[in-house]
Every structure is written in structure tokens, then in C-alpha cells.
Design a protein around this motif. Sequence first.
Motif, mmCIF file in Angstrom:
data_model
loop_
_atom_site.group_PDB
_atom_site.id
_atom_site.type_symbol
_atom_site.label_atom_id
_atom_site.label_comp_id
_atom_site.label_asym_id
_atom_site.label_seq_id
_atom_site.Cartn_x
_atom_site.Cartn_y
_atom_site.Cartn_z
ATOM 1 N N LEU A 122 0.835 -1.197 0.000
ATOM 2 C CA LEU A 122 0.000 0.000 0.000
ATOM 3 C C LEU A 122 0.871 1.249 0.000
ATOM 4 C CD1 LEU A 122 -2.168 -2.139 0.879
ATOM 5 C CD2 LEU A 122 -3.249 -0.271 2.123
ATOM 6 N N PRO A 123 0.427 2.325 -0.658
ATOM 7 C CA PRO A 123 1.217 3.562 -0.698
ATOM 8 C C PRO A 123 1.462 4.113 0.708
ATOM 9 C CG PRO A 123 -0.525 3.613 -2.342
ATOM 10 C CD PRO A 123 -0.786 2.412 -1.483
ATOM 11 N N GLU A 124 2.613 4.744 0.874
ATOM 12 C CA GLU A 124 3.043 5.203 2.195
ATOM 13 C C GLU A 124 2.179 6.330 2.736
ATOM 14 O OE1 GLU A 124 7.084 7.056 4.300
ATOM 15 O OE2 GLU A 124 7.098 6.404 2.211
ATOM 16 N N GLN A 125 1.820 7.306 1.905
ATOM 17 C CA GLN A 125 1.116 8.495 2.409
ATOM 18 C C GLN A 125 -0.254 8.188 2.993
ATOM 19 O OE1 GLN A 125 -1.659 10.143 0.803
ATOM 20 N NE2 GLN A 125 -1.712 11.974 2.114
ATOM 21 N N PRO A 126 -1.116 7.402 2.315
ATOM 22 C CA PRO A 126 -2.408 7.086 2.937
ATOM 23 C C PRO A 126 -2.271 6.310 4.246
ATOM 24 C CG PRO A 126 -2.453 6.607 0.586
ATOM 25 C CD PRO A 126 -1.040 6.878 0.947
ATOM 26 N N VAL A 127 -1.270 5.438 4.321
ATOM 27 C CA VAL A 127 -1.073 4.662 5.547
ATOM 28 C C VAL A 127 -0.654 5.575 6.695
ATOM 29 C CG1 VAL A 127 0.342 2.875 6.647
ATOM 30 C CG2 VAL A 127 -0.537 2.531 4.327
ATOM 31 N N ARG A 132 -2.035 8.459 11.715
ATOM 32 C CA ARG A 132 -2.071 9.688 12.502
ATOM 33 C C ARG A 132 -3.489 10.023 12.955
ATOM 34 N NH1 ARG A 132 0.090 12.539 9.034
ATOM 35 N NH2 ARG A 132 -1.663 13.737 8.198
ATOM 36 N N LEU A 133 -4.471 9.838 12.073
ATOM 37 C CA LEU A 133 -5.852 10.167 12.421
ATOM 38 C C LEU A 133 -6.380 9.283 13.547
ATOM 39 C CD1 LEU A 133 -7.417 10.753 8.885
ATOM 40 C CD2 LEU A 133 -6.862 12.472 10.620
ATOM 41 N N VAL A 134 -6.033 8.011 13.523
ATOM 42 C CA VAL A 134 -6.491 7.105 14.580
ATOM 43 C C VAL A 134 -5.957 7.548 15.935
ATOM 44 C CG1 VAL A 134 -6.293 4.746 15.466
ATOM 45 C CG2 VAL A 134 -6.834 5.133 13.056
ATOM 46 N N GLY A 135 -4.706 7.986 15.982
ATOM 47 C CA GLY A 135 -4.120 8.422 17.244
ATOM 48 C C GLY A 135 -4.618 9.762 17.725
ATOM 49 N N GLN A 136 -5.022 10.648 16.798
ATOM 50 C CA GLN A 136 -5.455 11.986 17.199
ATOM 51 C C GLN A 136 -6.690 11.952 18.089
ATOM 52 O OE1 GLN A 136 -5.928 14.216 13.580
ATOM 53 N NE2 GLN A 136 -3.762 14.763 13.458
ATOM 54 N N LEU A 137 -7.517 10.925 17.945
ATOM 55 C CA LEU A 137 -8.727 10.850 18.763
ATOM 56 C C LEU A 137 -8.418 10.670 20.244
ATOM 57 C CD1 LEU A 137 -11.173 8.692 16.627
ATOM 58 C CD2 LEU A 137 -11.154 11.161 16.945
ATOM 59 N N MET A 376 -1.514 10.625 21.111
ATOM 60 C CA MET A 376 -2.393 11.647 20.534
ATOM 61 C C MET A 376 -1.610 12.518 19.549
ATOM 62 S SD MET A 376 -4.110 14.865 22.540
ATOM 63 C CE MET A 376 -2.462 15.492 22.916
ATOM 64 N N VAL A 377 -0.366 12.841 19.888
ATOM 65 C CA VAL A 377 0.450 13.724 19.057
ATOM 66 C C VAL A 377 1.023 12.985 17.852
ATOM 67 C CG1 VAL A 377 2.525 15.156 19.000
ATOM 68 C CG2 VAL A 377 1.017 15.227 20.998
ATOM 69 N N THR A 378 1.567 11.786 18.082
ATOM 70 C CA THR A 378 2.272 11.068 17.021
ATOM 71 C C THR A 378 1.381 10.145 16.215
ATOM 72 O OG1 THR A 378 2.869 9.188 18.438
ATOM 73 C CG2 THR A 378 4.357 11.088 18.431
ATOM 74 N N GLY A 379 0.234 9.719 16.797
ATOM 75 C CA GLY A 379 -0.546 8.684 16.153
ATOM 76 C C GLY A 379 0.221 7.372 16.185
ATOM 77 N N PHE A 380 -0.059 6.506 15.242
ATOM 78 C CA PHE A 380 0.611 5.209 15.176
ATOM 79 C C PHE A 380 1.510 5.123 13.948
ATOM 80 C CE2 PHE A 380 -3.213 4.489 17.707
ATOM 81 C CZ PHE A 380 -2.672 3.866 18.820
ATOM 82 N N GLN A 381 2.074 6.259 13.559
ATOM 83 C CA GLN A 381 2.977 6.268 12.427
ATOM 84 C C GLN A 381 4.232 5.460 12.741
ATOM 85 O OE1 GLN A 381 3.091 10.250 10.270
ATOM 86 N NE2 GLN A 381 2.433 10.897 12.296
ATOM 87 N N PRO A 382 4.795 4.789 11.748
ATOM 88 C CA PRO A 382 5.957 3.925 11.989
ATOM 89 C C PRO A 382 7.151 4.690 12.550
ATOM 90 C CG PRO A 382 4.993 3.483 9.837
ATOM 91 C CD PRO A 382 4.324 4.716 10.358
ATOM 92 N N SER A 383 7.464 4.442 13.808
ATOM 93 C CA SER A 383 8.648 4.992 14.469
ATOM 94 C C SER A 383 8.730 4.367 15.850
ATOM 95 C CB SER A 383 8.575 6.525 14.578
ATOM 96 O OG SER A 383 7.621 6.920 15.540
ATOM 97 N N LEU A 384 9.805 4.671 16.568
ATOM 98 C CA LEU A 384 9.988 4.109 17.904
ATOM 99 C C LEU A 384 9.107 4.794 18.935
ATOM 100 C CD1 LEU A 384 11.608 2.165 19.720
ATOM 101 C CD2 LEU A 384 13.335 3.972 19.962
#
Length: 408
Positions: A122-127, A132-137, A376-384
Motif C-alpha cells: 500500500l502507498p506510504e502516504q495514505p497509511v 495519525r488520524l487514529v491516534g489523534q482521537l 495523541m500527538v504522534t498517532g501510530f505512524q511507523p517509528s519508535l
Amino acid sequence: MSLTMSPPMTPAVAPAPRDRFIDVLRVFGMALVVVQHWSMPVLDYSGGRLATGNALAAIPLVTWLSQVMPLVFFAGGAANAISWRKNPDGWVAKRVGRLGWPVVPLAAVWLPLPYLLGWWGLPEQPVELASRLVGQLLWFLAVYLLAVVATPYLVRMRAGVVLPVLAGGAVVMDVVRFAGFEPAGYLNVVFVWLAVHQIGFLYAQGRLAWLSGRRAAGLAVAGFGMVAALVAAGPYPASMIGMPGAISNMAPPSACLLALFAGQLGLAMLLRPALNRMAARPRAGALLGWLAPRMMTIYLWHMPALVAVAGVAVVGFGLDTPAIGSASWWTLTPLWLLCLGALLSVLVGLFARFERPPAWVGGSVVLVGGGLTTLMVTGFQPSLVPVVASAALLLGLVRIPVAVPRRR
């Protein structure tokens, strides 16, 4: 008309241990939040990039009724005051657990999911956008955790002192913010939401019993009238939800939300007798009884449901959102909501079991609060960072022994 005073010689009357009106506000408020989030997205996918818009941008006045987070915090304040007064021993620990445990399966799914989706091509940007949106809630849980921890202290304080301080602080922070120092506005996370939460204490103490009929209608007119005046005078925008590229009344919260809350509270109290009659009906009462203990799971998983359905429809099949208000949009919206509701019901069935009451608390508040705020700030974007935040959240929760009721 002051919310901190009741007419002379009117004794405070404590409400019943289970207040149907508060249950209705909590359930209805969260349900409206879900429907609003599901109805807002305007999606366009091309070239591996997903562009998002807001369907409510053209009708901002709708948000004066659909943005019900002030009522949710008010109902939460009333429920917190009632339950704390009933059993203060270990109360903070139980509330922390109820807020934190439902996040564990969300983190368990979304920490590895971006990597898996990338591996599947899957393309990186939509993921990244979805993660990020899931974590912002989680902003709601982080702020509500602050309100929970403050409840044992603020519930003992005089509303006539606390409310002017909080409301005045919100106005001062807006002045500083709009004078050019934007970070000052984030202090209104404390001033605005704790002020609304504090008014919930007044309801729990029976001190809003006078607010009915013409008084409630008058407060509704005055509150919405004040919102209109603030919007007309500026710099407050007409929308009570955030819009891309515009000043926001929500992030950070502005003092305009206090006027909005006054209008919504007046309207809710005006409708209170009818809402109580509705909630007293067997079917409505059964529905409230089923939804109330699952609302945190519904809130947390309604955005993943949106991400999943939108991903299949937009990224998978290339179906962009029709023009807002067009015949196609009106035709497809019921099907869109039906698909989202069906998937959410499955997710609630899987994960509602994590809404458990704990027994004690120590440094868990810091760990849970820090973990929620970071996610909330980072969401679940791939990082540590989200991995460490989730570990802190889980560590804070495992320090709270969970009392599981025995099955009979």
C-alpha cells in the motif's frame, strides 16, 4: 443568569444514583461524535496520495449542534461527581483503568499494522495519514484523564470561586493567543474543559434544578446568541470543529466553546423531561444500558472502522467522494454509514471486554497520561516513539490490578 446560583431558599436535591438524563447525554453525545466524524470526510485519491476535505465546511452552523464535546464533558463531570460521592475509595484508579485499558488493543493492532500494510504494497502516504488520524482521537482520553484526576479536589471547592477563575482564564488565554502567541491557547485545554466539567458537578449536586422551562430556553437563546456575536466580531470562526487552513475553536479550544456550551446546556435542560420519559421506556432503557458501558470502545474504534471502509472504497476501488449535496452523495451516504456501523459493531464485539474497572493507582496516572498524550500527538505512524508510548501505557495499566466480576 448565573449557573453557579440557585434561587433563594431552594435546597440542593441530590439526584438518583443512576441519572437517565446524564446517560442519554453521554450516549447521544458520543453517538453524534461518531456520526459527525463519519459524515465529514471528502476523499480524493490519485497518484498514490489521498487528499481529504471536510463536508461540513460549507455549512458551519450545523456544528453549533453537532459539536457536542462540551455536553460530553458536562455529562462526564456529573457522572464523576455522582460516582465519586458514592464510593471515593480507589475511585481515581477505577476511572484511570476504564480510560486506559480500551487503548491497549487499539495500540496492539495499530503499532504493527502500518508496517504490514507497507509490506503488502500500500502507498506510504495514505497509511501514514490513517495512522495519525487514529491516534489523534486520543486527545479526548488525555484531557478527560486530567479531569478525572482533578475531580476529588475540584468537587470540594466552591463553584462560585472555581468557575470564574476557569472562565476568566479561558478569555485571557484567547486574548494572548489572538495577539500573536499561539501556544497560549493550549492552556485552554485546562480552562475550557475543566470549566464545563465543573458545571457538571453543579448538576450532580442538584443545583441546576431551577434550569427548566423558560429559564432553560432563555439560556439557550443567550448562549447561541453569544456565539453569533463572537463569530460576527471575530476572530472566532463560524465552525465549531477544525477546518483545514483556518483558525480553530477546538484545537486549541477557545472561550467561544463556553458560549456554545451555555446554548447547548439550555437546550438540553429544556428537553430534559422529554429525554427522561424516552429513557424510561423499556427498549430505550435497554439500549442505553447496553451502549453506556461500551462507549469508550465505540469512540476508539469508530475511526479505524472509517479508515478500513474508506481504504477499501477509495484506495482499493478508486471511488472518490461524490460532490457534497449531489444526488449521488445523498444516495451513497446511507450505504456508507451502514457499512461503517456494521464493521464497528464487529469491532465493539471483539474489544469491549477491555473496559474493566481497576482497584488501585500509583504512578500509573503519569504513565497512562503520558502514553495517551504521546500517542495523541504522534498517532501510530511507523517509528519508535509510539512503541515507547504504548509500552508506558501498558506498564501503567498492569500496575492496576483488575477486578473481574465473578460469573454466576
